[in-house]
Design an enzyme around this catalytic site. Structure first.
Site, PDB file in Angstrom:
ATOM      1  N   LYS A  22      44.754  35.614  27.047  1.00 30.15           N
ATOM      2  CA  LYS A  22      45.023  35.022  28.517  1.00 30.15           C
ATOM      3  C   LYS A  22      43.526  34.245  28.823  1.00 30.15           C
ATOM      4  CE  LYS A  22      42.684  38.194  31.130  1.00 30.15           C
ATOM      5  NZ  LYS A  22      41.338  37.735  32.085  1.00 30.15           N
ATOM      6  N   ASN A  23      42.409  34.492  28.221  1.00 27.17           N
ATOM      7  CA  ASN A  23      41.282  33.954  28.401  1.00 27.17           C
ATOM      8  C   ASN A  23      41.060  32.576  28.049  1.00 27.17           C
ATOM      9  OD1 ASN A  23      40.502  35.853  30.179  1.00 27.17           O
ATOM     10  ND2 ASN A  23      38.871  36.857  28.809  1.00 27.17           N
ATOM     11  N   ARG A  92      38.423  34.982  39.463  1.00 24.11           N
ATOM     12  CA  ARG A  92      37.247  33.929  39.302  1.00 24.11           C
ATOM     13  C   ARG A  92      37.501  32.921  38.492  1.00 24.11           C
ATOM     14  NH1 ARG A  92      32.520  36.096  40.225  1.00 24.11           N
ATOM     15  NH2 ARG A  92      31.728  35.005  38.669  1.00 24.11           N
ATOM     16  N   CYS A 116      31.722  41.115  41.601  1.00 21.76           N
ATOM     17  CA  CYS A 116      33.061  41.503  40.953  1.00 21.76           C
ATOM     18  C   CYS A 116      32.869  42.830  40.494  1.00 21.76           C
ATOM     19  CB  CYS A 116      33.296  40.391  39.753  1.00 21.76           C
ATOM     20  SG  CYS A 116      33.993  40.859  38.385  1.00 21.76           S
ATOM     21  N   ARG A 121      27.697  38.220  38.050  1.00 20.05           N
ATOM     22  CA  ARG A 121      28.378  37.158  37.673  1.00 20.05           C
ATOM     23  C   ARG A 121      27.978  35.882  38.346  1.00 20.05           C
ATOM     24  NH1 ARG A 121      34.353  38.879  36.178  1.00 20.05           N
ATOM     25  NH2 ARG A 121      33.860  37.105  34.520  1.00 20.05           N
ATOM     26  N   ILE A 329      26.026  42.569  28.308  1.00 16.74           N
ATOM     27  CA  ILE A 329      26.520  41.300  29.040  1.00 16.74           C
ATOM     28  C   ILE A 329      26.492  41.532  30.325  1.00 16.74           C
ATOM     29  CG2 ILE A 329      28.128  39.661  29.101  1.00 16.74           C
ATOM     30  CD1 ILE A 329      28.602  39.857  25.993  1.00 16.74           C
TER      31      ILE A 329
HETATM   32  C1  EPZ Z   1      34.440  35.198  30.239  1.00 17.02           C
HETATM   33  O1  EPZ Z   1      33.630  35.515  31.541  1.00 17.02           O
HETATM   34  C2  EPZ Z   1      35.669  36.157  30.167  1.00 17.02           C
HETATM   35  N1  EPZ Z   1      36.743  35.744  31.395  1.00 17.02           N
HETATM   36  C3  EPZ Z   1      35.256  37.750  30.466  1.00 17.02           C
HETATM   37  O2  EPZ Z   1      36.681  38.418  30.339  1.00 17.02           O
HETATM   38  C4  EPZ Z   1      34.376  38.088  29.488  1.00 17.02           C
HETATM   39  O3  EPZ Z   1      34.188  39.442  29.685  1.00 17.02           O
HETATM   40  C5  EPZ Z   1      33.190  37.533  29.511  1.00 17.02           C
HETATM   41  O4  EPZ Z   1      33.599  36.042  29.358  1.00 17.02           O
HETATM   42  C6  EPZ Z   1      32.127  37.484  28.498  1.00 17.02           C
HETATM   43  O5  EPZ Z   1      32.922  37.575  27.048  1.00 17.02           O
HETATM   44  C7  EPZ Z   1      37.339  34.633  31.210  1.00 17.02           C
HETATM   45  O6  EPZ Z   1      37.294  34.200  30.184  1.00 17.02           O
HETATM   46  C8  EPZ Z   1      38.337  34.030  32.313  1.00 17.02           C
HETATM   47  P1  EPZ Z   1      30.024  34.763  30.776  1.00 17.02           P
HETATM   48  P2  EPZ Z   1      32.627  34.669  31.816  1.00 17.02           P
HETATM   49  O7  EPZ Z   1      29.671  33.431  31.646  1.00 17.02           O
HETATM   50  O8  EPZ Z   1      32.836  33.264  31.306  1.00 17.02           O
HETATM   51  C9  EPZ Z   1      25.898  35.440  32.781  1.00 17.02           C
HETATM   52  C10 EPZ Z   1      38.558  40.024  31.058  1.00 17.02           C
HETATM   53  O9  EPZ Z   1      38.221  41.184  30.939  1.00 17.02           O
HETATM   54  N2  EPZ Z   1      25.842  34.160  33.382  1.00 17.02           N
HETATM   55  O10 EPZ Z   1      30.136  34.553  29.203  1.00 17.02           O
HETATM   56  O11 EPZ Z   1      32.695  34.834  33.412  1.00 17.02           O
HETATM   57  C11 EPZ Z   1      27.118  36.500  33.323  1.00 17.02           C
HETATM   58  O12 EPZ Z   1      26.530  37.081  34.396  1.00 17.02           O
HETATM   59  C12 EPZ Z   1      37.121  39.290  31.531  1.00 17.02           C
HETATM   60  O13 EPZ Z   1      39.139  39.370  30.288  1.00 17.02           O
HETATM   61  C13 EPZ Z   1      24.755  33.646  34.318  1.00 17.02           C
HETATM   62  O14 EPZ Z   1      23.761  34.213  34.161  1.00 17.02           O
HETATM   63  O15 EPZ Z   1      31.425  35.257  31.319  1.00 17.02           O
HETATM   64  C14 EPZ Z   1      26.967  37.262  32.104  1.00 17.02           C
HETATM   65  O16 EPZ Z   1      25.887  38.348  32.111  1.00 17.02           O
HETATM   66  C15 EPZ Z   1      36.112  39.926  32.179  1.00 17.02           C
HETATM   67  N3  EPZ Z   1      25.118  32.418  34.615  1.00 17.02           N
HETATM   68  C16 EPZ Z   1      26.827  36.432  30.835  1.00 17.02           C
HETATM   69  O17 EPZ Z   1      26.147  35.308  31.308  1.00 17.02           O
HETATM   70  C17 EPZ Z   1      26.287  31.678  34.808  1.00 17.02           C
HETATM   71  O18 EPZ Z   1      26.271  30.529  35.338  1.00 17.02           O
HETATM   72  C18 EPZ Z   1      28.419  35.979  30.274  1.00 17.02           C
HETATM   73  O19 EPZ Z   1      29.110  35.659  31.067  1.00 17.02           O
HETATM   74  C19 EPZ Z   1      27.371  32.449  34.018  1.00 17.02           C
HETATM   75  C20 EPZ Z   1      27.263  33.480  33.220  1.00 17.02           C
END
Ligand code: EPZ
Length: 420
Positions: A22-23, A92, A116, A121, A329
């Site tokens: 999916k991702n 999102r 969320c 996020r 995370i």
């Molecule tokens: C992706 O989300 C996935 N979603 C999530 O899967 C997954 O949990 C996550 O990566 C971590 O592996 C999709 O791929 C659609 P990140 P994403 O940006 O991209 C911080 C599921 O259940 N951050 O890697 O949103 C953030 O808050 C979902 O399938 C910032 O600070 O995650 C987090 O603590 C849920 N600033 C960390 O980085 C930003 O601009 C990692 O988030 C972006 C992120």
């Protein structure tokens, strides 16, 4: 709204196939916008998030067909440039249109995603990346409004306080492929889904190197062409299905997966005591009587994935001894824990740690799903529990697990979908 009624305590054993990721599928569908013409994407899971992304693409005037896990995307010359609140609020990942439309049109208005269930996020890293490539970004009335002429490649660092970001790396990479000159993304996320999008872009004619490493080099090209591509297997669905069999004391032969994307999850399952045999694209797992608790530190890939944290908490709640799971995370991603406690689990949360004291049995109960992986954790607990459970709000599960109840039924689960 549908709910699951599950009669637990039955050993689940057999063979299953893994669905596509999916991702990976969500950003790849959007990346297809970067080239006019027909792109075909295979192995796309039939889940509600994909259906939602189809609606987003259709809103941008793209024609999409989805049949038997094959997506056909016809991208016109002229695209819309607005992703309204209604779309982004529901998913999102709609924000991936930022990267593709900045890259192709130099213009996009995307509603800012709000909070969320799993945490705050923010999207500051996405915006930082776009700005550094020369995009003018304004935040107005809840929208990100991005405008730019030709983007200029640059060296940029894309990590925040939590480390790398999957979404920011993909979004900025999509924006950079059509820019002038060379973009180097340092601190890039190395999740397999990021590499899948990079490989997809390369199949369209992009020049991305350093794939699978934290330093991505993107040499801008003039234009991209439509392509045919097959999405990688879903490593989180695969992990969830493995846990489903062993949490009930069963055994599973899981096919069409990619074990090399699941290294730490498989290591942890072995450490607990399960027998595992790894093939090129399959995994055999068998339960054991001799299980021991483990500690898990959730971190970005290649470490233990946050998307498997909830499912492992269900599993460890039935393993004698004390296990500690630290979530680094999304520190508040423990909404499943109070529901598991209602089923008899003994878990304490101390800041970002779940301290799990294994119990002999879980008991069926009515519980409520709160996000995708929390819902999966409750289904796992319910199939292991003695008695009947009702899981409400399973629309969360439908967002990301293809035919989950059919797959579980195929290996022996007593699970019914009931309309409320
Ligand atoms: C992706 O989300 C996935 N979603 C999530 O899967 C997954 O949990 C996550 O990566 C971590 O592996 C999709 O791929 C659609 P990140 P994403 O940006 O991209 C911080 C599921 O259940 N951050 O890697 O949103 C953030 O808050 C979902 O399938 C910032 O600070 O995650 C987090 O603590 C849920 N600033 C960390 O980085 C930003 O601009 C990692 O988030 C972006 C992120």
């Amino acid at each position: 709204m549908d709910k699951f009624v599950i009669k637990g305590g039955i050993k689940l054993s057999g063979e299953l196939n893994t669905s596509g990721s999916k991702n990976s599928s969500l950003p790849i569908m959007v990346a297809a916008l970067l080239a006019k013409g027909r792109t075909v994407i295979r192995n796309v899971p039939d889940v509600n998030d994909v259906k939602h992304m189809i609606k987003v693409l259709e809103y941008l005037k793209v024609r999409v067909k989805f049949n038997k896990n094959i997506l056909t995307i016809d991208v016109p010359k002229k695209l819309g440039y607005i992703a309204p609140y209604n779309f982004v609020r529901k998913m999102r990942a709609s924000y991936y249109v930022m990267g593709a439309l900045i890259g192709r049109e130099g213009k996009v208005d995307v509603s800012l995603p709000g909070g969320c269930a799993i945490g705050e996020r923010p999207i500051d890293l996405h915006l930082k990346g776009f700005r550094e490539l020369g995009c003018d970004i304004k935040l107005e009335k809840g929208y990100v409004k991005a405008r730019c002429k030709k983007l200029k490649g640059k060296e940029l660092f894309l990590q925040g306080t939590k480390g790398s970001s999957v979404g920011a790396t993909i979004n900025v990479m999509m924006a950079a492929v059509l820019s002038e000159g060379i973009t180097i993304i340092k601190g890039a996320a190395v999740e397999p889904e990021v590499s899948d999008v990079a490989n997809f872009l390369n199949s369209m004619g992009a020049k991305i190197s350093g794939i699978d490493t934290p330093v991505l080099k993107i040499e801008g090209v003039e234009n991209l062409k439509p392509t045919e591509y097959t999405v990688i297997p879903d490593r989180i669905e695969a992990g969830t299905l493995l846990v489903a069999s062993v949490i009930t004391g069963g055994e599973l032969f899981l096919k069409k997966c990619n074990p090399s994307h699941m290294h730490v999850v498989l290591e942890k399952l072995k450490e607990i005591g399960y027998k595992i045999e790894i093939g090129k694209d399959n995994i055999y797992i068998k339960s054991s009587k001799y299980l021991k608790p483990v500690n898990i530190n959730v971190l970005p890939y290649p470490f233990f994935p946050t998307d498997m944290q909830a499912q492992f908490i269900s599993l460890l709640s039935l393993v004698d001894g004390i296990s500690i799971v630290s979530e680094n995370i999304f520190e508040k991603r423990f909404m499943h824990v109070p529901e598991l406690i209602r089923m008899g689990a003994d878990i304490t949360i101390e800041s970002n740690k779940a301290i799990i004291k294994g119990v002999k049995k879980l008991y069926g109960a009515p519980v409520m799903a709160s996000d995708l992986r929390a819902s999966a954790a409750l289904v796992l607990a319910a199939i292991a529990a003695s008695g009947e459970s009702e899981i409400r709000r399973i629309y969360h599960l439908d967002r990301g697990y293809e035919s989950i109840e059919k797959k579980l039924r195929k290996i022996g689960a007593k699970i019914k979908r009931v309309k409320e």
